[in-house]
Motif scaffolding. Structure first.
Motif, PDB file in Angstrom:
ATOM      1  N   LEU A 313      -9.833   7.871   6.882  1.00 38.04           N
ATOM      2  CA  LEU A 313      -8.912   6.795   7.241  1.00 38.04           C
ATOM      3  C   LEU A 313      -9.600   5.456   7.492  1.00 38.04           C
ATOM      4  CD1 LEU A 313      -6.302   8.620   9.503  1.00 38.04           C
ATOM      5  CD2 LEU A 313      -6.300   8.247   7.034  1.00 38.04           C
ATOM      6  N   LEU A 314     -10.797   5.464   8.042  1.00 35.94           N
ATOM      7  CA  LEU A 314     -11.459   4.188   8.337  1.00 35.94           C
ATOM      8  C   LEU A 314     -11.779   3.407   7.058  1.00 35.94           C
ATOM      9  CD1 LEU A 314     -12.404   2.461  10.688  1.00 35.94           C
ATOM     10  CD2 LEU A 314     -14.640   3.578  10.546  1.00 35.94           C
ATOM     11  N   PRO A 315     -12.431   4.002   6.040  1.00 35.61           N
ATOM     12  CA  PRO A 315     -12.634   3.257   4.793  1.00 35.61           C
ATOM     13  C   PRO A 315     -11.324   2.915   4.092  1.00 35.61           C
ATOM     14  CG  PRO A 315     -14.097   5.162   4.903  1.00 35.61           C
ATOM     15  CD  PRO A 315     -13.108   5.314   6.004  1.00 35.61           C
ATOM     16  N   LEU A 316     -10.345   3.834   4.136  1.00 35.88           N
ATOM     17  CA  LEU A 316      -9.073   3.563   3.472  1.00 35.88           C
ATOM     18  C   LEU A 316      -8.398   2.341   4.077  1.00 35.88           C
ATOM     19  CD1 LEU A 316      -7.000   4.452   1.376  1.00 35.88           C
ATOM     20  CD2 LEU A 316      -5.997   5.966   3.105  1.00 35.88           C
ATOM     21  N   LEU A 317      -8.500   2.183   5.381  1.00 37.86           N
ATOM     22  CA  LEU A 317      -7.928   1.011   6.032  1.00 37.86           C
ATOM     23  C   LEU A 317      -8.599  -0.267   5.537  1.00 37.86           C
ATOM     24  CD1 LEU A 317      -5.906   0.167   8.277  1.00 37.86           C
ATOM     25  CD2 LEU A 317      -7.835   0.250   9.877  1.00 37.86           C
ATOM     26  N   VAL A 318      -9.914  -0.231   5.380  1.00 37.01           N
ATOM     27  CA  VAL A 318     -10.642  -1.398   4.854  1.00 37.01           C
ATOM     28  C   VAL A 318     -10.220  -1.689   3.417  1.00 37.01           C
ATOM     29  CG1 VAL A 318     -12.921  -2.315   4.278  1.00 37.01           C
ATOM     30  CG2 VAL A 318     -12.590  -1.015   6.400  1.00 37.01           C
ATOM     31  N   PHE A 319     -10.119  -0.656   2.598  1.00 37.82           N
ATOM     32  CA  PHE A 319      -9.707  -0.855   1.210  1.00 37.82           C
ATOM     33  C   PHE A 319      -8.309  -1.467   1.129  1.00 37.82           C
ATOM     34  CE2 PHE A 319     -12.511   3.015   0.065  1.00 37.82           C
ATOM     35  CZ  PHE A 319     -13.624   2.194  -0.029  1.00 37.82           C
ATOM     36  N   CYS A 320      -7.433  -1.084   2.027  1.00 39.49           N
ATOM     37  CA  CYS A 320      -6.068  -1.617   2.003  1.00 39.49           C
ATOM     38  C   CYS A 320      -6.042  -3.089   2.393  1.00 39.49           C
ATOM     39  CB  CYS A 320      -5.165  -0.804   2.927  1.00 39.49           C
ATOM     40  SG  CYS A 320      -4.783   0.851   2.311  1.00 39.49           S
ATOM     41  N   PHE A 321      -6.869  -3.488   3.344  1.00 39.71           N
ATOM     42  CA  PHE A 321      -6.883  -4.877   3.785  1.00 39.71           C
ATOM     43  C   PHE A 321      -7.645  -5.785   2.822  1.00 39.71           C
ATOM     44  CE2 PHE A 321      -5.564  -3.288   7.976  1.00 39.71           C
ATOM     45  CZ  PHE A 321      -4.611  -4.251   8.295  1.00 39.71           C
ATOM     46  N   ALA A 322      -8.619  -5.241   2.100  1.00 38.00           N
ATOM     47  CA  ALA A 322      -9.363  -6.048   1.126  1.00 38.00           C
ATOM     48  C   ALA A 322      -8.413  -6.535   0.035  1.00 38.00           C
ATOM     49  CB  ALA A 322     -10.497  -5.231   0.532  1.00 38.00           C
ATOM     50  N   ARG A 323      -8.685  -7.710  -0.531  1.00 37.37           N
ATOM     51  CA  ARG A 323      -7.786  -8.302  -1.511  1.00 37.37           C
ATOM     52  C   ARG A 323      -8.095  -7.859  -2.934  1.00 37.37           C
ATOM     53  NH1 ARG A 323      -5.491 -13.025   0.289  1.00 37.37           N
ATOM     54  NH2 ARG A 323      -4.239 -12.911  -1.614  1.00 37.37           N
ATOM     55  N   SER A 324      -9.165  -7.143  -3.124  1.00 33.24           N
ATOM     56  CA  SER A 324      -9.497  -6.579  -4.432  1.00 33.24           C
ATOM     57  C   SER A 324      -9.261  -5.077  -4.361  1.00 33.24           C
ATOM     58  CB  SER A 324     -10.954  -6.870  -4.803  1.00 33.24           C
ATOM     59  OG  SER A 324     -11.282  -6.321  -6.061  1.00 33.24           O
ATOM     60  N   ARG A 325      -8.314  -4.581  -5.178  1.00 27.56           N
ATOM     61  CA  ARG A 325      -7.913  -3.181  -5.072  1.00 27.56           C
ATOM     62  C   ARG A 325      -7.854  -2.548  -6.454  1.00 27.56           C
ATOM     63  NH1 ARG A 325      -3.685  -6.082  -2.013  1.00 27.56           N
ATOM     64  NH2 ARG A 325      -4.214  -6.032   0.211  1.00 27.56           N
ATOM     65  N   MET A 326      -8.593  -1.456  -6.623  1.00 27.75           N
ATOM     66  CA  MET A 326      -8.592  -0.697  -7.867  1.00 27.75           C
ATOM     67  C   MET A 326      -8.604   0.788  -7.532  1.00 27.75           C
ATOM     68  SD  MET A 326      -8.506  -2.870 -10.387  1.00 27.75           S
ATOM     69  CE  MET A 326      -9.141  -2.059 -11.848  1.00 27.75           C
ATOM     70  N   PRO A 327      -7.995   1.640  -8.367  1.00 26.08           N
ATOM     71  CA  PRO A 327      -7.933   3.070  -8.050  1.00 26.08           C
ATOM     72  C   PRO A 327      -9.294   3.703  -7.777  1.00 26.08           C
ATOM     73  CG  PRO A 327      -6.431   2.573  -9.841  1.00 26.08           C
ATOM     74  CD  PRO A 327      -7.220   1.320  -9.594  1.00 26.08           C
ATOM     75  N   LEU A 328     -10.301   3.351  -8.563  1.00 26.10           N
ATOM     76  CA  LEU A 328     -11.596   4.007  -8.418  1.00 26.10           C
ATOM     77  C   LEU A 328     -12.296   3.663  -7.105  1.00 26.10           C
ATOM     78  CD1 LEU A 328     -12.923   3.740 -12.069  1.00 26.10           C
ATOM     79  CD2 LEU A 328     -12.519   5.855 -10.817  1.00 26.10           C
ATOM     80  N   TYR A 329     -11.858   2.619  -6.410  1.00 26.70           N
ATOM     81  CA  TYR A 329     -12.492   2.289  -5.133  1.00 26.70           C
ATOM     82  C   TYR A 329     -12.378   3.434  -4.139  1.00 26.70           C
ATOM     83  CZ  TYR A 329     -12.630  -2.630  -6.669  1.00 26.70           C
ATOM     84  OH  TYR A 329     -12.870  -3.812  -7.345  1.00 26.70           O
ATOM     85  N   VAL A 330     -11.290   4.216  -4.203  1.00 27.48           N
ATOM     86  CA  VAL A 330     -11.081   5.281  -3.217  1.00 27.48           C
ATOM     87  C   VAL A 330     -11.657   6.617  -3.686  1.00 27.48           C
ATOM     88  CG1 VAL A 330      -9.052   4.186  -2.220  1.00 27.48           C
ATOM     89  CG2 VAL A 330      -8.769   5.791  -4.110  1.00 27.48           C
ATOM     90  N   LEU A 331     -12.354   6.646  -4.804  1.00 28.85           N
ATOM     91  CA  LEU A 331     -12.920   7.904  -5.297  1.00 28.85           C
ATOM     92  C   LEU A 331     -13.801   8.609  -4.262  1.00 28.85           C
ATOM     93  CD1 LEU A 331     -13.367   9.915  -7.630  1.00 28.85           C
ATOM     94  CD2 LEU A 331     -15.231   8.433  -8.422  1.00 28.85           C
TER      95      LEU A 331
END
Length: 502
Positions: A313-331
């Motif tokens: 959840l901690l990295p996912l929260l950062v990924f959601c707030f970041a303005r650059s979002r791509m599917p592979l970021y959450v791999l």
């Protein structure tokens, strides 16, 4: 011997190996990512310069650190310039994550060690990503290695936790030279975990020997390229880090709802066929987390759950707030999700589905991989290579795209240099300019074996501009994918038109 053949570990390893390596080279490189990363790696291999990533002889490619390029170049050097060799580092990273799932689950909850690697190996998104050439699977492998080392240091009855902490920092260093600061996302996870568990700080994560090891492994490349390229440090920090995190400059779903558009489908569809189990876990998560706030002893008892929740959840929260979002970021987050599925089954007193069902799903995954090889797409570099070879009058040493997306996968398919040029001389940024050079400069080089490509809609303008410079553009066959392929030669006399150019 019979007992060994019945071992779940053996069958899991066999299943994952087949899923990773079968049909690995069955399709050409897909643009833009596969072509771009492979092209840079091949330029390193061709030039012998493994320090500076380049998209061709004239222009550097500074969007990512070099470890992915090194891995691809080393694989191609050993196995030859073929698609499966370029994809092999990603496939091996997938297998490494499967193995690390087993190791992590065995330490956090020994009863789940057989289930967790099977879950990860058969999840739709990790399987699909293992067939793509990107930086993300190497990043997932190194960050998972770092988390495994931390798990061993904190959960194993080991007399030498400092060695595991050293391994954690070494893995973080490899992640850092794979994708820069994005590779450090496990660090706040483990620091917060240690903060929340009293008595867990006897062997701190922030040890001087670990940070020294990180510096020795991660920083030399950065120091070398920053020294040789003034202004590169500011570019990395300003454009590749701050702008990606805080602006929509890169056009990667920066809208407020972008995280819903990208990450929700990725997490729901990408975790198939195990999504229902994850949904049951998510529904029970508030009841699991609520007692942790005021009860340190409960946190201690649920330490394995606490670590997995923070890891996801901690990295996912950062990924959601970041303005650059791509599917592979959450791999990288699919490893904790696989372990969570296995632990959830233990809590529900469930077991793995029978192997015939798992094998049927695996066959479906392989069929999807094979179907991708026959899927008609303009992004397939092999189709472009066939079209160019059929039209070119002789050996092809270079392919030049005029104000069009460069198909860098042609470097592997044709062994040719790839360039992208502009019609006019433009004011461009120093690092990663959109174009390699203007038309006039490219024409003045008088290179042989060059195939030129432009959009069919721009053909008249491009032809007239080439004529204005004293050359003529001669079409090569019929247009392909709404592009005109042509060669360029000096005009024999002033005013002569190219035959067939009208």
């Amino acid at each position: 011997m019979q007992g060994w053949l019945r071992s779940p570990a053996l069958w899991t390893a066999a299943l994952a190996t087949v899923l990773a390596l079968a049909f690995l080279g069955s399709r050409g490189l897909w643009e833009p990512d596969e072509g771009r990363y492979t092209n840079v790696a091949l330029n390193m291999l061709d030039s012998g310069d493994w320090l500076s990533p380049r998209r061709n002889d004239e222009v550097g490619h500074w969007t990512k650190p070099p470890l992915t390029y090194w891995a691809i170049a080393a694989s191609v050097a050993v196995f030859g310039p073929v698609e499966w060799a370029a994809r092999l580092p990603a496939a091996l990273s997938y297998l490494m994550c499967v193995w690390l799932c087993w190791r992590i689950a065995a330490r956090l909850a020994p009863g789940t060690r057989a289930a967790a690697p099977v879950v990860y190996a058969t999840m739709l998104f990790p399987f699909g990503a293992s067939q793509l050439i990107t930086t993300d699977y190497l990043l997932a492998a190194w960050t998972t290695l770092a988390m495994w080392a931390f798990v061993e240091a904190r959960f194993a009855p080991s007399p030498h936790p400092r060695r595991w902490i050293a391994l954690m920092w070494a893995a973080l260093a490899l992640a850092f030279i794979t994708k820069g600061p994005a590779g450090l996302f496990p660090l706040p996870v483990v620091l917060l975990f240690d903060f929340l568990l009293p008595g867990r700080r006897a062997h701190r994560v922030l040890q001087w020997f670990g940070m020294l090891l990180f510096a020795l492994l991660a920083l030399p490349w950065y120091v070398a390229v920053f020294h040789g390229n003034p202004g590169l440090f500011e570019y990395f920090v300003g454009d590749e880090l701050v702008n990606r995190m805080t602006t929509g400059e890169f056009g990667r779903h920066a809208e407020w709802y972008g995280w819903i558009e990208i990450y929700v489908p990725t997490l729901i569809l990408g975790t198939l066929p195990w999504t229902p189990t994850l949904w049951r876990w998510a529904r029970g998560l508030p009841a699991l987390v609520r007692p942790w706030w005021k009860d340190p002893q409960r946190r201690q008892r649920d330490a394995h759950w606490l670590l997995l929740v923070l890891w996801l959840l901690l990295p996912l929260l950062v990924f959601c707030f970041a303005r650059s979002r791509m599917p592979l970021y959450v791999l990288p987050l699919f490893v904790p999700m696989a372990v969570i599925v296995a632990l959830q089954w233990t809590r529900e007193d469930r077991h793995l589905p029978p192997w015939p069902r798992l094998l049927a799903w695996a066959v479906l995954l392989l069929a999807m991989k094979l179907a991708a090889a026959w899927w008609p797409t303009h992004k397939n570099a092999d189709a472009w290579a066939e079209a160019i070879t059929a039209r070119a009058p002789g050996p092809i040493h270079e392919v030049v795209f005029v104000e069009d997306m460069a198909r860098y996968g042609l470097h592997l398919a044709l062994g040719a240099e790839i360039e992208k040029i502009s019609l006019d001389a433009l004011q461009q940024p120093r690092f990663n300019p959109p174009y390699d050079e203007p038309l006039a400069v490219e024409l003045a080089e008088h290179e042989a074996g060059v195939v030129w490509i432009c959009k069919q809609a721009d053909w008249k303008t491009v032809r007239e501009r080439i004529q204005a410079y004293g050359y003529r553009a001669i079409p090569l066959g019929e247009p392909f994918e709404r592009r005109v392929m042509f060669r360029v030669e000096p005009r024999r006399q002033r005013g002569e038109d190219a035959p067939g150019a009208r």
